[in-house]
Write an enzyme that holds these catalytic residues in place. Structure first.
Site, mmCIF file in Angstrom:
data_model
loop_
_atom_site.group_PDB
_atom_site.id
_atom_site.type_symbol
_atom_site.label_atom_id
_atom_site.label_comp_id
_atom_site.label_asym_id
_atom_site.label_seq_id
_atom_site.Cartn_x
_atom_site.Cartn_y
_atom_site.Cartn_z
ATOM 1 N N ARG A 109 0.828 -1.204 0.000
ATOM 2 C CA ARG A 109 0.000 0.000 0.000
ATOM 3 C C ARG A 109 0.864 1.257 0.000
ATOM 4 N NH1 ARG A 109 -5.533 1.566 -0.374
ATOM 5 N NH2 ARG A 109 -5.698 3.628 0.565
ATOM 6 N N GLY B 151 -9.273 0.327 6.011
ATOM 7 C CA GLY B 151 -10.581 -0.224 5.667
ATOM 8 C C GLY B 151 -10.499 -1.622 5.092
ATOM 9 N N GLU C 139 -8.732 -23.690 28.596
ATOM 10 C CA GLU C 139 -7.528 -24.370 29.100
ATOM 11 C C GLU C 139 -6.877 -23.548 30.211
ATOM 12 O OE1 GLU C 139 -6.271 -27.436 28.443
ATOM 13 O OE2 GLU C 139 -8.071 -27.781 27.263
#
Length: 685
Positions: free
Chosen positions: A358, A445, A468
Site C-alpha cells: 500500500r 478499511g 484451558e
C-alpha cells in the site's frame, strides 16, 4: 468575516476562528517539507542486511515440516473442504467434521499416535490444521489431546487397549467434560457426583443442581459418543455421613448410542448455540440423571476402587492426587501457546505484506511511499514482528520440554513444564489477541473486509485467553511457583533449570545499581545480550522480592487469601516479567545456535529490537530505581526506533521465512503480487 482594527486587541473568539482558518489552509495546501526529513529512512536503507530467506526458513520451521506440508497438500487437493467466508453454524460443524475425517481417514494422518509417541509431531500437525481453519485445530485438540489424552494419561493399560484404536480412527469421537456452569478454573469446586454402588459394581453419575451442568463441552452438541467426565468420587461409608468424598476423578461416560447415535438414557444434551467464533466446533451442555457406568470406567491411574468399595492410591492426599491429575493435562495449554504463535504469524504476514504494497502520500511531486515507511507504522508492526520471532523460539522450547517430560516423567520437569506452559499460554495468547486488532487497524478499511481474515482470526482466537485455564488464573500459578522458588532459595533447596537465575544472580540484581553502567549508552552495550537479559532479570528479581515483603506484611492483618488479593496486580506483573525473561533467554540461545551468518545477523537484529522495545515499554520501572539513567533511557528509545527501521528493510524476508503458503494466509491483501486484482476479483470485477 469582518476585519477588525489592527490596533485593537482581538477577543478569544477571533483568535480561535483565525487558528481554525490557518489549520484548514494547511489541509488544503500542505507546507512543503524538505527531503532531508527522510534521512532516517535513507540511513536505515543504507544498512540493510542480506538475508537468505530459504536458509532462515529452514532454521525456523523445525524438523516436522514434512508433516505440516502433508496437511497443506491434502487441503489443496480438496477445495471442497475449504471453509467459505459465510457458512451457517450447522453446516460449518459438519464441514469441520469432514475436514478432520478426511485428514485421518483419507490422508492417513493419525495425530493420536503422536500424542503417545512423539508430542512434537502432534503439535506440528495441530499447528498446520489450525492455520488452515482454527475450528479444525480446536476440534482436533478436543478429540486427541483432551478426550484422547485423558484416556492415555489418566487411565491405565485396560483403557488404552479398549479405546486407543477407536479414538485414533475417529470411531470413538469424544468430549472432555470438566467445566461446569458455575465452575471453570476452580476444578476442585466441581459439583458433579460419581457415587459408587457396591451392589451393582457401578458408579452413578449425577448432576445435583443446574450449576453443575457441564458447559462449553466441545464435540458434545453433535458428534461426541463418549465423554471424560470429571466428578467427585463418593464412596459409601458406615458412619453418620453415609459417604466419603475422595476428590475429583475422571470417568469415561458413553453419551450416545454407537449405532443409532441417539442420546443414551439419563443424559440430557443441549447445544450451547452460536458463539463469537470457532463455530465449526459443536459446544454443548451435558446433564446426568443417575447414569450408571461400570467400575472399570474410572480412569484409575492415580486412584482406584476395588470390587468391595475400598479406595487405593499411590498418592496419600486429595490435593496430591488432584495436582497429579491436572499435571497430566498440560498438553492442552502447550498446544494453545504453540497455536497462538501460528495465528500471530498469519496476522503479521497479512499486515506486513499489505504495508509493503500500500502506498500513500509522500514528498511533493514524487511517487507515493509505502505505508510501512512511516515511522508510526513501523512502531506498530516491527516490534510485533520481533515478538513473533521471540514467541516462536519460546514455544518450540516449551514443546521440547513437554516432550522430554512425557518421556522421563521427571518430577522437577513436570513442575517446570506446568508453570512454563501456564505462563507462555497466558502471555502469548493475550499478546496475540491485542495484536490482531492492531494488525486490522494497520490495514485500514481493507482490514475490515472479511475476506482479509482479521475478523475471523480475532473472533476464533479470542477464546484462547480463557479456555484451558483463564489467563489471570494461570499467571497467578506462575507467581505462586516463583514465590515457592524464592522461599527455597533461602532454605538451600534445589532449583530447576528455568529458575536458576534466581539463585545465581539474586544478590547481584537486588544490590544497588551501578551508577556507571546505568549511564552507558553506546550501541554496542545496549545490543549486548548480557545487558538485555540482566535488565529483564533484574526487574523480575525486584518484583519478586518486593511482593514477597508485601505478602508477609499483609498476611498479618488480612490472612493469606486477603494478602494475595491485595497484591494481585503486583503478582500478575511479576509473572509476566518472568515469562518475558524466559522468552528473551530462549531467543538469545536461538541466535547463538544459528550457523548461517546472514540468518544469525538477521535474528540478532530482531532479538535486539524485541529486548530493547520491552525495556523501553517499561522504562518507568528502570528509572524509578536508577537502573537506567535519563541519558541511557533516551538512547534506548532512539536505538529502538532505529532498529525498527532496520527490521523494516528485511521485513519481507522475515515474514517469508515463516514459510506459510498463500492458500494458508488466504487474504487477498497478503498476496505477494497482484493483490489488488485478487481483491477486485473477489467482489466481482
Amino acid at each position: 468575516m469582518e476585519q477588525r482594527d489592527t490596533n485593537s486587541t482581538p477577543d478569544d473568539e477571533t483568535i480561535i476562528a483565525n487558528r481554525r482558518i490557518r489549520r484548514l489552509s494547511l489541509h488544503l495546501a500542505p507546507v512543503e517539507r524538505p527531503l532531508d526529513q527522510l534521512t532516517m529512512l535513507t540511513c536505515a536503507k543504507a544498512t540493510k542486511l542480506s538475508v537468505d530467506t530459504q536458509k532462515l526458513s529452514v532454521y525456523m520451521r523445525g524438523k516436522h515440516r514434512d508433516l505440516q506440508e502433508k496437511v497443506f497438500e491434502y487441503f489443496v487437493s480438496r477445495p471442497d473442504l475449504q471453509t467459505p467466508l459465510e457458512i451457517p453454524k450447522d453446516e460449518y460443524r459438519e464441514l469441520c467434521w469432514r475436514q478432520l475425517s478426511g485428514l485421518v481417514r483419507e490422508a492417513g494422518i493419525r495425530p493420536f499416535r503422536y500424542v503417545a509417541e512423539d508430542p512434537s509431531k502432534y503439535f506440528a500437525i495441530v499447528e498446520a490444521a489450525g492455520a488452515f481453519d482454527m475450528s479444525l485445530g480446536i476440534k482436533m485438540g478436543v478429540q486427541y489431546s483432551l478426550w484422547g489424552g485423558s484416556v492415555l494419561n489418566l487411565g491405565t493399560k485396560k483403557h488404552r487397549e479398549r479405546y486407543f484404536d477407536g479414538i485414533d480412527n475417529l470411531d470413538y469421537p469424544g468430549c472432555f467434560a470438566m467445566t461446569e456452569l458455575h465452575h471453570g478454573s476452580n476444578v476442585q469446586g466441581l459439583q458433579t457426583l460419581a457415587t459408587f454402588d457396591p451392589i451393582t459394581d457401578e458408579f452413578i453419575i449425577n448432576t445435583p443442581n443446574d450449576g453443575a451442568i457441564k458447559w462449553w463441552i466441545g464435540n458434545a452438541a453433535v458428534h461426541g459418543k463418549f465423554a471424560t467426565v470429571f466428578a467427585k468420587l463418593m464412596l459409601p461409608t458406615h458412619d453418620e455421613k453415609g459417604v466419603s468424598d475422595m476428590g475429583v476423578h475422571a470417568f469415561i461416560v458413553p453419551i450416545r448410542d454407537m449405532k443409532t447415535h441417539q442420546t443414551l438414557p439419563g443424559i440430557e444434551i443441549h447445544d450451547c448455540g452460536q458463539k463469537v467464533g470457532l463455530n465449526g466446533v459443536d459446544n454443548g451442555a451435558l446433564k446426568f440423571n443417575s447414569v450408571r457406568i461400570p467400575r472399570d470406567n474410572l480412569l484409575n491411574r492415580f486412584g482406584d476402587v476395588s470390587r468391595d468399595g475400598k479406595y487405593t492410591s499411590s498418592l496419600p492426599t486429595i490435593n496430591r492426587r488432584f495436582a497429579a491429575t491436572l499435571g497430566e493435562l498440560v498438553g492442552g495449554r502447550v498446544a494453545l501457546a504453540y497455536s497462538s504463535v501460528s495465528v500471530l504469524k498469519i496476522a503479521v504476514i497479512i499486515a506486513t505484506r499489505y504495508s509493503l504494497l500500500r502506498q500513500q502520500f509522500g514528498p511533493p511531486k514524487q511517487p507515493e511511499v509505502s505505508i510501512i515507511d512511516y515511522q508510526s507504522h513501523q512502531h506498530k508492526l516491527m516490534p510485533m514482528l520481533a515478538s513473533t520471532y521471540a514467541f516462536h523460539f519460546a514455544s518450540v522450547h516449551l514443546v521440547e520440554r513437554y516432550s522430554e517430560m512425557k518421556k522421563t516423567q521427571d518430577e522437577q520437569l513436570v513442575g517446570d513444564v506446568h508453570t512454563l506452559s501456564s505462563g507462555l499460554k497466558a502471555y502469548v495468547t493475550s499478546y496475540t489477541a491485542k495484536s490482531l486488532s492492531i494488525c486490522r487497524e494497520a490495514c485500514g478499511g481493507h482490514g475490515y473486509a472479511a475476506v482479509n481474515r482479521f475478523g475471523s482470526l480475532r473472533n476464533d482466537h479470542d477464546i484462547f485467553q480463557t479456555f484451558e485455564g483463564d489467563n489471570t488464573v494461570l499467571l497467578q500459578q506462575v507467581a505462586g511457583f516463583l514465590l515457592k522458588q524464592y522461599q527455597e532459595k533461602f532454605q538451600g533447596g534445589t532449583l530447576t533449570v528455568t529458575w536458576n537465575y534466581l539463585r545465581e544472580s539474586m544478590n547481584t540484581y537486588l544490590s544497588q545499581p551501578n551508577p556507571v553502567t546505568a549511564r552507558w549508552e553506546g550501541e554496542e552495550h545496549l545490543r549486548d545480550p548480557k545487558f538485555q537479559l540482566d535488565a529483564f532479570r533484574y526487574r523480575t528479581s525486584r518484583l519478586l522480592q518486593s511482593v514477597a515483603v508485601r505478602l508477609r506484611k499483609h498476611s498479618k492483618t488480612l490472612g493469606g487469601f486477603g494478602a494475595w488479593n491485595r497484591c494481585l496486580n503486583h503478582l500478575l506483573t511479576l509473572a509476566e516479567s518472568h515469562i518475558e525473561s524466559v522468552i528473551l533467554a530462549k531467543f538469545i540461545e536461538a541466535v547463538q545456535n544459528c550457523r548461517d551468518p546472514c540468518s544469525r545477523a538477521a535474528l540478532k537484529l530482531v532479538c535486539d529490537l524485541y529486548a530493547l522495545d520491552r525495556i523501553w515499554k517499561d522504562i518507568g520501572t528502570y528509572r524509578n530505581v536508577d537502573y537506567v539513567a535519563p541519558n541511557k533511557a533516551k538512547a534506548i528509545h532512539k536505538l529502538t526506533e532505529y532498529l525498527s527501521f532496520q527490521v523494516r528493510n528485511i521485513a519481507r524476508e522475515l515474514i517469508d521465512a515463516f514459510d506459510l503458503p498463500h492458500f494458508v494466509t488466504r487474504a487477498p491483501i497478503a498476496m505477494q503480487s497482484e493483490a489488488y486484482s485478487q481483491y477486485t476479483q473477489y467482489v466481482g470485477f
